[in-house]
Design a protein around this motif. Structure first.
Motif, mmCIF file in Angstrom:
data_model
loop_
_atom_site.group_PDB
_atom_site.id
_atom_site.type_symbol
_atom_site.label_atom_id
_atom_site.label_comp_id
_atom_site.label_asym_id
_atom_site.label_seq_id
_atom_site.Cartn_x
_atom_site.Cartn_y
_atom_site.Cartn_z
ATOM 1 N N LYS A 65 0.854 -1.184 0.000
ATOM 2 C CA LYS A 65 0.000 0.000 0.000
ATOM 3 C C LYS A 65 0.885 1.227 0.000
ATOM 4 C CE LYS A 65 -1.764 1.593 3.740
ATOM 5 N NZ LYS A 65 -2.539 1.809 4.989
ATOM 6 N N ASP A 66 0.738 2.041 -1.041
ATOM 7 C CA ASP A 66 1.594 3.225 -1.193
ATOM 8 C C ASP A 66 3.062 2.838 -1.076
ATOM 9 O OD1 ASP A 66 -0.683 4.806 -1.484
ATOM 10 O OD2 ASP A 66 -0.845 5.098 0.692
ATOM 11 N N GLU A 90 -9.916 3.565 1.011
ATOM 12 C CA GLU A 90 -10.293 3.840 -0.367
ATOM 13 C C GLU A 90 -9.371 4.928 -0.933
ATOM 14 O OE1 GLU A 90 -14.472 4.319 -2.792
ATOM 15 O OE2 GLU A 90 -14.264 5.307 -0.847
ATOM 16 N N ARG A 91 -9.049 4.788 -2.236
ATOM 17 C CA ARG A 91 -8.153 5.668 -2.983
ATOM 18 C C ARG A 91 -6.683 5.455 -2.659
ATOM 19 N NH1 ARG A 91 -12.521 8.879 -1.794
ATOM 20 N NH2 ARG A 91 -11.510 9.769 0.029
ATOM 21 N N SER A 92 -6.363 4.379 -1.932
ATOM 22 C CA SER A 92 -4.953 4.043 -1.704
ATOM 23 C C SER A 92 -4.363 3.423 -2.970
ATOM 24 C CB SER A 92 -4.806 3.061 -0.536
ATOM 25 O OG SER A 92 -5.249 3.635 0.669
ATOM 26 N N SER A 93 -3.074 3.686 -3.206
ATOM 27 C CA SER A 93 -2.371 3.090 -4.338
ATOM 28 C C SER A 93 -1.925 1.686 -3.941
ATOM 29 C CB SER A 93 -1.169 3.946 -4.731
ATOM 30 O OG SER A 93 -0.464 3.355 -5.795
ATOM 31 N N THR A 126 -5.860 1.392 -7.975
ATOM 32 C CA THR A 126 -6.272 2.288 -6.900
ATOM 33 C C THR A 126 -7.491 1.685 -6.214
ATOM 34 O OG1 THR A 126 -5.432 4.226 -8.076
ATOM 35 C CG2 THR A 126 -7.034 4.607 -6.316
ATOM 36 N N THR A 156 -10.926 1.041 -4.454
ATOM 37 C CA THR A 156 -12.242 1.671 -4.404
ATOM 38 C C THR A 156 -13.189 0.772 -3.614
ATOM 39 O OG1 THR A 156 -13.152 0.617 -6.393
ATOM 40 C CG2 THR A 156 -11.806 2.595 -6.715
ATOM 41 N N HIS A 157 -14.374 1.328 -3.300
ATOM 42 C CA HIS A 157 -15.345 0.545 -2.540
ATOM 43 C C HIS A 157 -15.863 -0.640 -3.356
ATOM 44 C CE1 HIS A 157 -17.954 3.180 -4.952
ATOM 45 N NE2 HIS A 157 -18.883 2.251 -4.801
ATOM 46 N N TYR A 162 -14.302 2.485 3.515
ATOM 47 C CA TYR A 162 -14.801 3.611 2.719
ATOM 48 C C TYR A 162 -16.005 4.240 3.400
ATOM 49 C CZ TYR A 162 -18.229 0.155 1.124
ATOM 50 O OH TYR A 162 -19.206 -0.808 1.074
#
Length: 479
Positions: free
Chosen positions: A147-148, A160-163, A214, A216-217, A249
């Motif tokens: 993650k990131d 949510e929206r994590s790379s 990325t 998402t829900h 999320y």
């Protein structure tokens, strides 16, 4: 230091120099898939004084579970030994990499390498060996989650929206063609993946595939599957590993609807992770707890909330559904009066459409029925009907009887099968029984039923019924 201690120290130093010159690099352990091949990556060094004897005539020998001559199982130039394979490395450049083909359980064991050349170049590297283990099926690949660009545990939830990066890796082993890694998911998402080969810490080749996206829900609860495929002796052997993504999320409203009759009943369906909560507001004021509100929890993320409004509502009343969790909130509002009109208009449109559809169906059925009736008539046109005039020989009392018949020519008659027709002709007999039927014209090939009633008799007391063929009747009335 006395003399004896100096001698021992000298021997130890000499042994260290000697061992440093005769060295070998091997993996400690290799797993080989039954039926495939196994590759032993191998490099070695020799004493510098023997470099001139390390020529193309030098051979490499592998010994199994011992150092003696009888332990030899592979010879780089002699194929008569038990193990079939190939020394792909060049001994002249001190590379002893070797491949064994068609691995069986007999390949399991501890292996030592020996170099044999001219000028006394003979050395067995007993200080280090490689262990080969034979397995019947490939191991499952390894899956890691980042993650990131930071490694996290596979069971850890991500925002949510994590790379995100899911990494799948597996040892290539040895097969007729390089293995392949593929990604799939339970929701059949479009996946963007890339694969590469690299060496692991044991100098063995492994294949790696990264899946980048990325979060998402929509990916919450989705299972990603990594599958490795080996081609072994013209057949595919696979193994796989999966990981289920957990995404946190903010809550969202997926459905908000009302049904207004005597009682207004509304439904608000929401989802979120962590699990959301729902509150109702009527015209901006929180709905009291004594109002009928019920909830149905579908799972850890989805919730349904129902509200029943029994009180009378004005045309300005609004109903609002508000939901929230620790990551955010969401709301939707509906105008109850406009909803009622919209629902009524919707019902009118619905019933109009139903009526139109019913009328259309009836018209279609009528057209089909009409066409079927038309199809029952003969294809050829009928000729104009002629009149058969039948008289008795007593002109003053005889009554003319007329019967219309369809006249067919002989050629037309052949196109239609002869059918049986019945026709009743009543004659009132006021004279003797010898009277004959006269003047028969345009007779057809139909059958006629002639009923004869004596004078004064009724129809119920019929004496006889004669079926007369028209052709026979023609013969009788010929002059």
């Amino acid at each position: 230091m006395d003399k004896e201690q100096k001698i021992i120290l000298f021997v130890l130093l000499l042994q260290g120099v000697w061992c440093r010159d005769w060295n070998i690099s091997l993996p400690e352990k290799i797993e080989a898939l039954r039926g495939s091949c196994v590759t032993i990556n191998c490099t070695f060094t020799i004493d510098n004084t023997y470099d001139k004897y390390l020529t193309d005539s030098a051979v490499g020998i592998w010994l199994k579970n011992g150092h003696n001559k009888e332990n030899a199982v592979f010879h780089s130039t002699n194929s008569k030994l038990s193990f079939k394979g190939e020394m792909t490395g060049k001994l002249k450049v001190k590379n002893c990499t070797t491949i064994f083909y068609n691995v069986t359980s007999n390949h399991k064991g501890q292996f030592y390498f020996k170099i044999d050349g001219n000028g006394g170049l003979k050395w067995t590297y007993t200080q280090k060996s490689v262990s080969i283990d034979v397995i019947d099926s490939p191991h499952n690949p390894t899956v890691q989650m980042f993650k990131d660009q930071m490694k996290v545990e596979v069971h850890e939830e991500v925002l949510e929206r994590s790379s995100m990066c899911l990494r799948c890796s597996a040892k290539t082993l040895c097969s007729s063609s390089p293995p392949t890694l593929t990604w799939s998911s339970t929701d059949r998402l479009h996946l963007n993946e890339n694969s590469r080969l690299q060496l692991d810490q044991q100098n063995q080749t492994e294949i790696i595939s990264d899946l980048n996206f990325t979060a998402t829900h929509l990916q919450h609860g989705v299972t990603f599957i990594c599958t490795i495929t080996y081609q072994i002796q013209q057949r595919n052997t696979t193994a796989q590993r999966n990981i289920t993504l957990r995404v946190q999320y903010a809550t969202k409203i997926s459905l908000f609807s009302c049904n207004r009759t005597d009682v207004t009943v509304c439904l608000c369906e929401v989802h979120g992770n962590p699990s959301p909560k729902v509150k109702w507001f009527l015209s901006g004021r929180p709905v009291s707890t004594n109002t009928s509100i019920s909830e149905e929890r579908l799972n850890s993320t989805d919730l349904r909330s129902f509200i029943s409004l029994h009180q009378s509502l004005s045309h300005t009343d609004t109903l609002q559904c508000v939901t929230n969790n620790s990551y955010g909130n969401s709301s939707q509002q509906i105008q109850l009066d406009s909803f009622s009109h919209e629902m009524f208009s919707g019902f009118i449109i619905f019933y109009v459409l139903i009526g139109a559809a019913g009328a259309l169906v009836m018209m279609i059925l009528c057209v089909i029925t009409h066409k079927r009736r038309q199809n029952r008539k003969p294809f050829q046109k009928r000729r104009e009907a002629t009149t058969s005039h039948i008289l008795t020989n007593e002109e003053h009392e005889g009554e003319s009887v007329y019967a219309n018949r369809v006249m067919l020519s002989p050629a037309e008659a052949d196109n239609y099968p002869e059918s049986l027709h019945y026709s009743s002709i009543h004659f009132t007999n006021t004279h003797t029984e010898s009277e004959k039927i006269m003047d028969v014209s345009s007779l057809t090939a139909e059958y006629t039923v002639v009923r004869y009633y004596p004078a004064g008799a009724s129809e119920s007391s019929t004496d006889e019924q004669v079926i007369v063929n028209a052709e026979e009747l023609k013969e009788e009335v010929k002059p």
